[in-house]
Design an enzyme around this catalytic site. Structure first.
Site, PDB file in Angstrom:
ATOM      1  N   ASP A 184      -6.169   0.327 -12.450  1.00 29.14           N
ATOM      2  CA  ASP A 184      -5.957   0.545 -10.940  1.00 29.14           C
ATOM      3  C   ASP A 184      -7.071   0.760 -10.536  1.00 29.14           C
ATOM      4  O   ASP A 184      -7.438   2.141 -10.391  1.00 29.14           O
ATOM      5  CB  ASP A 184      -5.025   1.765 -10.785  1.00 29.14           C
ATOM      6  CG  ASP A 184      -4.569   2.359  -9.685  1.00 29.14           C
ATOM      7  OD1 ASP A 184      -4.367   1.241  -8.733  1.00 29.14           O
ATOM      8  OD2 ASP A 184      -4.061   3.181  -9.628  1.00 29.14           O
ATOM      9  N   ALA A 214       0.655  -0.783   0.288  1.00 34.91           N
ATOM     10  CA  ALA A 214       0.401  -0.033  -0.208  1.00 34.91           C
ATOM     11  C   ALA A 214       0.683   1.102  -0.070  1.00 34.91           C
ATOM     12  O   ALA A 214       1.907   1.221   0.671  1.00 34.91           O
ATOM     13  CB  ALA A 214      -0.762  -0.222   1.217  1.00 34.91           C
ATOM     14  N   ARG A 215       1.024   2.267  -0.824  1.00 36.26           N
ATOM     15  CA  ARG A 215       1.118   3.105  -1.008  1.00 36.26           C
ATOM     16  C   ARG A 215       3.168   3.215  -1.451  1.00 36.26           C
ATOM     17  O   ARG A 215       2.924   4.435  -1.043  1.00 36.26           O
ATOM     18  CB  ARG A 215       0.858   4.167   0.201  1.00 36.26           C
ATOM     19  CG  ARG A 215      -0.811   4.583   0.726  1.00 36.26           C
ATOM     20  CD  ARG A 215      -1.710   4.877  -0.334  1.00 36.26           C
ATOM     21  NE  ARG A 215      -1.669   6.193  -0.036  1.00 36.26           N
ATOM     22  CZ  ARG A 215      -2.323   7.357  -0.464  1.00 36.26           C
ATOM     23  NH1 ARG A 215      -2.856   6.419  -2.041  1.00 36.26           N
ATOM     24  NH2 ARG A 215      -1.746   8.386  -0.718  1.00 36.26           N
ATOM     25  N   HIS A 244      -5.163  11.359  -7.856  1.00 37.60           N
ATOM     26  CA  HIS A 244      -5.015  10.743  -8.713  1.00 37.60           C
ATOM     27  C   HIS A 244      -4.797  11.236 -10.199  1.00 37.60           C
ATOM     28  O   HIS A 244      -5.301  11.300 -10.793  1.00 37.60           O
ATOM     29  CB  HIS A 244      -5.442   9.099  -8.893  1.00 37.60           C
ATOM     30  CG  HIS A 244      -5.222   7.987  -8.145  1.00 37.60           C
ATOM     31  ND1 HIS A 244      -4.538   7.639  -8.879  1.00 37.60           N
ATOM     32  CD2 HIS A 244      -4.478   7.833  -6.657  1.00 37.60           C
ATOM     33  CE1 HIS A 244      -3.960   6.008  -7.788  1.00 37.60           C
ATOM     34  NE2 HIS A 244      -3.881   6.831  -6.471  1.00 37.60           N
ATOM     35  N   ALA A 265      -5.802  14.762 -10.685  1.00 37.53           N
ATOM     36  CA  ALA A 265      -4.580  15.487 -10.715  1.00 37.53           C
ATOM     37  C   ALA A 265      -3.816  15.186 -11.923  1.00 37.53           C
ATOM     38  O   ALA A 265      -2.553  15.902 -12.269  1.00 37.53           O
ATOM     39  CB  ALA A 265      -4.758  16.569  -9.599  1.00 37.53           C
TER      40      ALA A 265
END
Length: 176
Positions: free
Chosen positions: A82, A12-13, A52, A54
């Protein structure tokens, strides 16, 4: 990038989405396939979606769906999916697996159908997915099932990919 199928894995991330976007940054058109829903009922999720959006070029299209098979079969610009993790959880929701874990075979069938479409994709495709199997064994049966199905999905898609990448702390490494 013709017939290219790339899977980007990581925690994650970890930077998976950014890595996927970079891979396709030179493409004039990309269809970004968001599998996480619209965020209308969760302000924190809606904020993630805004960030996301942007980052993406204005020329990229958007499809918010978990119905990936028709997109993989259709010709067109590259796809950026995604993510497969959200595809799995939303597929489990749609098939009402959480209330009856014995229905897991339906998800396994959906994974096989997705893998077949992935293998014969009519356009380049990059997908992002979380690796959730490196932690502790979950305490409840539903979470264990999700973890196991996520591992099966990642393995199946990976073995049908031309490239598999691992992202950790913003760094992306090839898996061979």
């Amino acid at each position: 990038m013709a017939e290219q199928r790339t899977l980007i894995l990581g925690g994650a991330r970890s930077g998976k989405s950014i890595a996927a976007e970079r891979l396709l940054s030179s493409e004039p058109e990309v269809l970004y396939v968001a599998t996480g829903g619209d965020g209308s009922s969760d302000p924190e999720w809606a904020e993630r979606i805004t960030k996301h959006r942007a980052r993406r070029p204005a020329s990229w299209g958007l499809a918010e769906t978990i119905d990936l098979v028709p997109l993989l079969a259709a010709p067109g610009p590259p796809l950026l999916i995604d993510c497969l993790t959200l595809w799995l959880s939303r597929t489990m929701d749609a098939l009402d697996i959480w209330s009856d874990l014995t229905r897991a075979g339906l998800v396994e069938q959906a994974i096989e159908t997705l893998a077949e479409a992935w293998s014969s994709a009519a356009r380049p495709v990059v997908a992002v997915s979380n690796d959730v199997g490196s932690g502790v064994v979950p305490a409840d049966a539903g979470t264990r099932l999700f973890r196991d199905l996520m591992g099966r999905l990642n393995t199946t898609i990976s073995l049908n990919s031309t490239t598999v990448l691992w992202t950790v702390a913003g760094r992306t490494l090839p898996l061979t």
